[in-house]
Design a protein around this motif. Sequence first.
Motif, PDB file in Angstrom:
ATOM      1  N   UNK A 175      54.823  48.111  39.874  1.00 45.13           N
ATOM      2  CA  UNK A 175      54.152  49.257  39.401  1.00 45.13           C
ATOM      3  C   UNK A 175      52.753  48.648  39.121  1.00 45.13           C
ATOM      4  N   UNK A 176      51.912  49.530  38.474  1.00 39.73           N
ATOM      5  CA  UNK A 176      50.555  48.799  37.908  1.00 39.73           C
ATOM      6  C   UNK A 176      50.839  48.057  36.702  1.00 39.73           C
TER       7      UNK A 176
ATOM      8  N   UNK B 267      47.212  37.668  47.175  1.00 43.70           N
ATOM      9  CA  UNK B 267      47.672  36.894  46.353  1.00 43.70           C
ATOM     10  C   UNK B 267      47.512  37.203  44.881  1.00 43.70           C
ATOM     11  N   UNK B 268      48.204  37.274  43.951  1.00 40.17           N
ATOM     12  CA  UNK B 268      47.917  37.595  42.679  1.00 40.17           C
ATOM     13  C   UNK B 268      48.460  36.461  41.719  1.00 40.17           C
TER      14      UNK B 268
ATOM     15  N   UNK C 129      45.306  42.130  36.417  1.00 38.49           N
ATOM     16  CA  UNK C 129      43.844  41.888  36.986  1.00 38.49           C
ATOM     17  C   UNK C 129      43.779  43.189  37.809  1.00 38.49           C
ATOM     18  N   UNK C 130      42.262  43.369  37.859  1.00 37.56           N
ATOM     19  CA  UNK C 130      41.631  44.626  38.452  1.00 37.56           C
ATOM     20  C   UNK C 130      42.269  44.737  40.067  1.00 37.56           C
ATOM     21  N   UNK C 131      42.250  43.441  40.626  1.00 34.84           N
ATOM     22  CA  UNK C 131      42.814  43.598  42.152  1.00 34.84           C
ATOM     23  C   UNK C 131      44.163  44.052  42.172  1.00 34.84           C
ATOM     24  N   UNK C 132      44.924  43.425  41.133  1.00 33.61           N
ATOM     25  CA  UNK C 132      46.297  44.219  41.249  1.00 33.61           C
ATOM     26  C   UNK C 132      46.463  45.707  41.089  1.00 33.61           C
ATOM     27  N   UNK C 133      45.733  46.167  40.199  1.00 34.75           N
ATOM     28  CA  UNK C 133      45.533  47.447  39.950  1.00 34.75           C
ATOM     29  C   UNK C 133      45.424  48.461  41.300  1.00 34.75           C
TER      30      UNK C 133
END
Length: 107
Positions: A33-34, A63-64, A90-94
């Motif tokens: 999830x977010x 990659x996160x 991180x923004x990239x994950x969201x």
Amino acid sequence: MEKRKYPRIVVRNMQIDVSDGIGCCSGNVRNISRVGLCLTDLAKRFGKKFDALTVVASSESHYFKFRVRPKWEQVGSSNKRVGVEIQDPPRQWTEYVQSLESKAKRH
């Protein structure tokens, strides 16, 4: 009754490497999830009595890396499953999760 703010999305082919600051372990991700992940296939003895873990998740070319806090665990006969909350996603994950959410809505 589901109390989650954000829905869980089942993922396939997402692997993780997890560290508790002393040891490390590899596993898989069942759903995301977010603000959370369900980590599976972790070593049964890994991460006992730790409040925070570092996770590197990879799926295809994504990659996160983030710090997570364990929320629950289910121990099986040879491995365990752990639900974790992402601290400061991180923004990239969201953005990645939001793209999967919109794909799920279309199907």
